[in-house]
Design a protein around this motif. Structure first.
Motif, PDB file in Angstrom:
ATOM      1  N   ILE A  42       0.848  -1.201   0.000  1.00  0.00           N
ATOM      2  CA  ILE A  42       0.000   0.000   0.000  1.00  0.00           C
ATOM      3  C   ILE A  42       0.883   1.250   0.000  1.00  0.00           C
ATOM      4  CG2 ILE A  42      -1.579   1.381   1.421  1.00  0.00           C
ATOM      5  CD1 ILE A  42      -2.974  -1.226   2.205  1.00  0.00           C
ATOM      6  N   ILE A  43       1.925   1.260   0.841  1.00  0.00           N
ATOM      7  CA  ILE A  43       2.831   2.412   0.876  1.00  0.00           C
ATOM      8  C   ILE A  43       3.512   2.595  -0.473  1.00  0.00           C
ATOM      9  CG2 ILE A  43       4.890   3.389   1.971  1.00  0.00           C
ATOM     10  CD1 ILE A  43       4.173   1.853   4.502  1.00  0.00           C
ATOM     11  N   LEU A  44       3.989   1.501  -1.068  1.00  0.00           N
ATOM     12  CA  LEU A  44       4.657   1.587  -2.367  1.00  0.00           C
ATOM     13  C   LEU A  44       3.714   2.096  -3.448  1.00  0.00           C
ATOM     14  CD1 LEU A  44       6.646  -1.779  -2.264  1.00  0.00           C
ATOM     15  CD2 LEU A  44       7.642   0.519  -2.286  1.00  0.00           C
ATOM     16  N   ALA A  45       2.493   1.558  -3.469  1.00  0.00           N
ATOM     17  CA  ALA A  45       1.547   1.927  -4.531  1.00  0.00           C
ATOM     18  C   ALA A  45       1.080   3.368  -4.390  1.00  0.00           C
ATOM     19  CB  ALA A  45       0.354   0.973  -4.501  1.00  0.00           C
ATOM     20  N   VAL A  46       0.785   3.806  -3.171  1.00  0.00           N
ATOM     21  CA  VAL A  46       0.313   5.178  -2.960  1.00  0.00           C
ATOM     22  C   VAL A  46       1.419   6.178  -3.297  1.00  0.00           C
ATOM     23  CG1 VAL A  46      -0.432   6.813  -1.197  1.00  0.00           C
ATOM     24  CG2 VAL A  46      -1.450   4.545  -1.283  1.00  0.00           C
ATOM     25  N   SER A  47       2.666   5.843  -2.959  1.00  0.00           N
ATOM     26  CA  SER A  47       3.771   6.753  -3.267  1.00  0.00           C
ATOM     27  C   SER A  47       4.034   6.820  -4.767  1.00  0.00           C
ATOM     28  CB  SER A  47       5.036   6.321  -2.521  1.00  0.00           C
ATOM     29  OG  SER A  47       5.425   5.005  -2.880  1.00  0.00           O
ATOM     30  N   LEU A  48       3.962   5.685  -5.461  1.00  0.00           N
ATOM     31  CA  LEU A  48       4.138   5.719  -6.913  1.00  0.00           C
ATOM     32  C   LEU A  48       2.958   6.411  -7.593  1.00  0.00           C
ATOM     33  CD1 LEU A  48       5.853   4.908  -9.353  1.00  0.00           C
ATOM     34  CD2 LEU A  48       4.583   2.752  -9.435  1.00  0.00           C
ATOM     35  N   ASN A  49       1.773   6.306  -6.992  1.00  0.00           N
ATOM     36  CA  ASN A  49       0.596   6.960  -7.554  1.00  0.00           C
ATOM     37  C   ASN A  49       0.751   8.477  -7.567  1.00  0.00           C
ATOM     38  OD1 ASN A  49      -2.060   6.895  -8.661  1.00  0.00           O
ATOM     39  ND2 ASN A  49      -2.899   7.416  -6.667  1.00  0.00           N
ATOM     40  N   LEU A  50       1.498   9.024  -6.590  1.00  0.00           N
ATOM     41  CA  LEU A  50       1.769  10.463  -6.598  1.00  0.00           C
ATOM     42  C   LEU A  50       2.562  10.851  -7.841  1.00  0.00           C
ATOM     43  CD1 LEU A  50       1.790  13.254  -5.206  1.00  0.00           C
ATOM     44  CD2 LEU A  50       3.892  12.536  -4.035  1.00  0.00           C
ATOM     45  N   ILE A  51       3.509   9.996  -8.237  1.00  0.00           N
ATOM     46  CA  ILE A  51       4.352  10.289  -9.397  1.00  0.00           C
ATOM     47  C   ILE A  51       3.621   9.987 -10.692  1.00  0.00           C
ATOM     48  CG2 ILE A  51       6.534   9.747 -10.545  1.00  0.00           C
ATOM     49  CD1 ILE A  51       7.617   8.890  -7.773  1.00  0.00           C
ATOM     50  N   GLN A  57       3.651  11.493 -14.568  1.00  0.00           N
ATOM     51  CA  GLN A  57       4.926  10.984 -15.056  1.00  0.00           C
ATOM     52  C   GLN A  57       4.839   9.468 -15.196  1.00  0.00           C
ATOM     53  OE1 GLN A  57       6.978  13.612 -15.868  1.00  0.00           O
ATOM     54  NE2 GLN A  57       5.081  14.543 -15.170  1.00  0.00           N
ATOM     55  N   PHE A  58       5.912   8.850 -15.678  1.00  0.00           N
ATOM     56  CA  PHE A  58       5.914   7.391 -15.774  1.00  0.00           C
ATOM     57  C   PHE A  58       7.270   6.883 -15.307  1.00  0.00           C
ATOM     58  CE2 PHE A  58       5.962   3.212 -17.893  1.00  0.00           C
ATOM     59  CZ  PHE A  58       4.757   2.727 -17.395  1.00  0.00           C
ATOM     60  N   SER A  59       7.320   6.483 -14.045  1.00  0.00           N
ATOM     61  CA  SER A  59       8.558   6.030 -13.426  1.00  0.00           C
ATOM     62  C   SER A  59       8.601   4.512 -13.356  1.00  0.00           C
ATOM     63  CB  SER A  59       8.686   6.614 -12.014  1.00  0.00           C
ATOM     64  OG  SER A  59       9.770   6.029 -11.329  1.00  0.00           O
ATOM     65  N   LEU A  60       9.741   3.951 -13.712  1.00  0.00           N
ATOM     66  CA  LEU A  60       9.967   2.514 -13.593  1.00  0.00           C
ATOM     67  C   LEU A  60      11.130   2.228 -12.645  1.00  0.00           C
ATOM     68  CD1 LEU A  60       9.532   1.300 -17.291  1.00  0.00           C
ATOM     69  CD2 LEU A  60       7.982   0.911 -15.372  1.00  0.00           C
ATOM     70  N   GLY A  61      11.435   3.180 -11.773  1.00  0.00           N
ATOM     71  CA  GLY A  61      12.568   3.001 -10.879  1.00  0.00           C
ATOM     72  C   GLY A  61      12.197   2.915  -9.414  1.00  0.00           C
ATOM     73  N   PHE A 243      13.898  -5.124 -12.142  1.00  0.00           N
ATOM     74  CA  PHE A 243      12.898  -4.476 -13.003  1.00  0.00           C
ATOM     75  C   PHE A 243      11.488  -5.013 -12.752  1.00  0.00           C
ATOM     76  CE2 PHE A 243      10.686  -5.066 -17.155  1.00  0.00           C
ATOM     77  CZ  PHE A 243      10.263  -3.758 -17.318  1.00  0.00           C
ATOM     78  N   MET A 244      11.381  -6.327 -12.514  1.00  0.00           N
ATOM     79  CA  MET A 244      10.057  -6.918 -12.325  1.00  0.00           C
ATOM     80  C   MET A 244       9.387  -6.422 -11.048  1.00  0.00           C
ATOM     81  SD  MET A 244       9.734  -8.432 -15.040  1.00  0.00           S
ATOM     82  CE  MET A 244       8.064  -8.882 -14.639  1.00  0.00           C
ATOM     83  N   ARG A 245      10.182  -6.082 -10.041  1.00  0.00           N
ATOM     84  CA  ARG A 245       9.590  -5.528  -8.812  1.00  0.00           C
ATOM     85  C   ARG A 245       8.943  -4.177  -9.098  1.00  0.00           C
ATOM     86  NH1 ARG A 245       6.506  -5.823  -4.750  1.00  0.00           N
ATOM     87  NH2 ARG A 245       7.287  -5.146  -2.723  1.00  0.00           N
ATOM     88  N   SER A 246       9.622  -3.354  -9.896  1.00  0.00           N
ATOM     89  CA  SER A 246       9.029  -2.070 -10.286  1.00  0.00           C
ATOM     90  C   SER A 246       7.756  -2.278 -11.099  1.00  0.00           C
ATOM     91  CB  SER A 246      10.040  -1.250 -11.099  1.00  0.00           C
ATOM     92  OG  SER A 246      11.113  -0.813 -10.300  1.00  0.00           O
ATOM     93  N   ILE A 247       7.769  -3.274 -11.981  1.00  0.00           N
ATOM     94  CA  ILE A 247       6.592  -3.558 -12.803  1.00  0.00           C
ATOM     95  C   ILE A 247       5.412  -3.963 -11.924  1.00  0.00           C
ATOM     96  CG2 ILE A 247       5.629  -5.177 -14.476  1.00  0.00           C
ATOM     97  CD1 ILE A 247       7.249  -3.024 -15.752  1.00  0.00           C
ATOM     98  N   GLU A 248       5.663  -4.745 -10.888  1.00  0.00           N
ATOM     99  CA  GLU A 248       4.580  -5.152  -9.982  1.00  0.00           C
ATOM    100  C   GLU A 248       3.904  -3.938  -9.352  1.00  0.00           C
ATOM    101  OE1 GLU A 248       6.124  -7.836  -7.100  1.00  0.00           O
ATOM    102  OE2 GLU A 248       6.744  -9.333  -8.568  1.00  0.00           O
ATOM    103  N   ILE A 249       4.707  -2.948  -8.935  1.00  0.00           N
ATOM    104  CA  ILE A 249       4.130  -1.749  -8.315  1.00  0.00           C
ATOM    105  C   ILE A 249       3.363  -0.933  -9.346  1.00  0.00           C
ATOM    106  CG2 ILE A 249       4.627   0.254  -6.878  1.00  0.00           C
ATOM    107  CD1 ILE A 249       7.332  -1.065  -6.214  1.00  0.00           C
ATOM    108  N   VAL A 250       3.906  -0.829 -10.571  1.00  0.00           N
ATOM    109  CA  VAL A 250       3.218  -0.099 -11.636  1.00  0.00           C
ATOM    110  C   VAL A 250       1.884  -0.757 -11.964  1.00  0.00           C
ATOM    111  CG1 VAL A 250       3.323   0.536 -14.075  1.00  0.00           C
ATOM    112  CG2 VAL A 250       5.326   0.851 -12.627  1.00  0.00           C
ATOM    113  N   VAL A 251       1.858  -2.091 -11.988  1.00  0.00           N
ATOM    114  CA  VAL A 251       0.612  -2.817 -12.286  1.00  0.00           C
ATOM    115  C   VAL A 251      -0.449  -2.504 -11.231  1.00  0.00           C
ATOM    116  CG1 VAL A 251      -0.437  -5.112 -12.419  1.00  0.00           C
ATOM    117  CG2 VAL A 251       1.707  -4.649 -13.601  1.00  0.00           C
ATOM    118  N   ILE A 252      -0.043  -2.406  -9.972  1.00  0.00           N
ATOM    119  CA  ILE A 252      -1.002  -2.070  -8.908  1.00  0.00           C
ATOM    120  C   ILE A 252      -1.625  -0.705  -9.174  1.00  0.00           C
ATOM    121  CG2 ILE A 252      -1.224  -1.514  -6.455  1.00  0.00           C
ATOM    122  CD1 ILE A 252       0.902  -3.613  -5.867  1.00  0.00           C
ATOM    123  N   VAL A 253      -0.783   0.273  -9.542  1.00  0.00           N
ATOM    124  CA  VAL A 253      -1.283   1.629  -9.787  1.00  0.00           C
ATOM    125  C   VAL A 253      -2.214   1.643 -11.002  1.00  0.00           C
ATOM    126  CG1 VAL A 253      -0.605   3.986 -10.377  1.00  0.00           C
ATOM    127  CG2 VAL A 253       0.724   2.694  -8.706  1.00  0.00           C
TER     128      VAL A 253
END
Length: 331
Positions: A42-51, A57-61, A243-253
């Protein structure tokens, strides 16, 4: 009125988290591990959702920022804490040091976000995605070659400080901070940059400043999540932040709906439980062209992620949990 209600919700969440944390030693360890994984996601997804969602933007890092926070906080509690306060994880002093280590990990990740943000956030779209992807891989390779934190074999025997209170208390604070920021007068600049960067600049808004700010705040919370992850799993390996860990978070968003905080939280819960559910499904055995084939559902996790993305892009590009209020018609 709304701000006061939000603060009461956060305080209630902290109180409930503390209460559950007190009885968590009596819960099944596997169940508790899954629930804490939900809070971290939840913390990861909400923080990436801000970006990605609120600022456009579109961050994969994001996994790179998570790795910085994880390794920095774990190094502090593993190497520095025993020399300063001893090795008693249950004491108040150890818990205070753990909180300080989490903050240090978050600040280290925020600094990394600033370093990558200033030169790269003048880019847009695919170019920004490629730069952030490269940054995440650089972080992983550096950690893989740092013998002081275990190198390729990873960092082990990390104190297990992560509890229900720390995980969901910080998750509640992260949601409150980001939602309050976006809904504030200053935060409207993030929405303006997302909707039309050129028009926002014409109105006197500095797009680069807002994009860097979103990157730094998002990276800070990713570092906090990394610290919680490190002290939950008790071991770290650079391959866990690829890279796949970043993709997992992006998929959640994407699944929750870009810019939709509630939807992103729901998606974080579902996609954290998905591997658990696949693990419980029985292996299917069937014959094809005279050969016996075993279908292991757990190994199809990334295939299912890919099918989610394809289906949403075709059927519901705005996100599965994004809803549009029905317009009233006047006769």
């Amino acid at each position: 009125m709304k701000a006061a209600r939000s603060k009461l919700i956060v305080l209630a969440a902290l109180a409930v988290s503390l209460g559950v944390s007190l009885i968590s030693p009596h819960l099944d360890p596997y169940f508790l591990d899954v629930v804490l994984g939900i809070g971290i996601n939840i913390i990861l997804a909400v923080s990436l959702n801000l970006i990605n969602g609120h600022t456009g933007q579109f961050s994969l890092g994001h996994a790179g920022f998570m790795a910085v926070g994880a390794y920095l906080s774990a190094a502090l509690t593993s190497f520095l804490a025993p020399k300063l306060i001893g090795a008693m994880p249950g004491t108040a002093t150890a818990q205070a040091f753990f909180f300080a280590a989490l903050l240090a990990g978050g600040l280290g990740a925020a600094l990394a976000g600033l370093l990558v943000g200033i030169p790269s956030l003048r880019l847009r779209g695919d170019y920004l995605a490629i730069v952030t992807l490269g940054f995440g891989e650089i972080i992983r390779v550096i950690l893989q070659n740092m013998e002081s934190v275990g190198g390729a074999s990873g960092l082990h025997n990390i104190p297990q400080h992560t509890s229900f209170f720390w995980t969901f208390g910080l998750a509640a604070i992260a949601v409150y901070v980001i939602v309050s920021l976006v809904n504030s007068t200053y935060g409207r600049g993030f929405i303006a940059v997302r909707d039309d960067e050129v028009a926002a600049a014409a109105m006197g808004i500095n797009p680069t400043r807002y994009k860097v700010t979103a990157f730094v705040i998002g990276a800070f919370w990713a570092g906090i999540a990394g610290g919680l992850y490190a002290h939950l799993k008790s071991s770290l390996n650079p391959t866990g932040f690829d890279f796949m860990r970043s993709i997992e978070i992006v998929v959640i968003v994407i699944l929750g709906g870009m810019g939709n905080t509630t939807g992103v939280i729901i998606a974080a819960v579902l996609l954290t439980l998905l591997p658990v559910g696949l693990r419980e499904l029985p292996t299917l055995t069937f014959s094809l062209a005279g050969k016996q084939i075993d279908l292991v559902w757990k190994e199809l996790q990334m295939v299912i992620y890919a099918l989610f993305i394809i289906a949403m892009m075709l059927l519901r590009p705005q996100g599965l949990f994004t809803w549009t209020p029905r317009k009233k018609t006047h006769e």
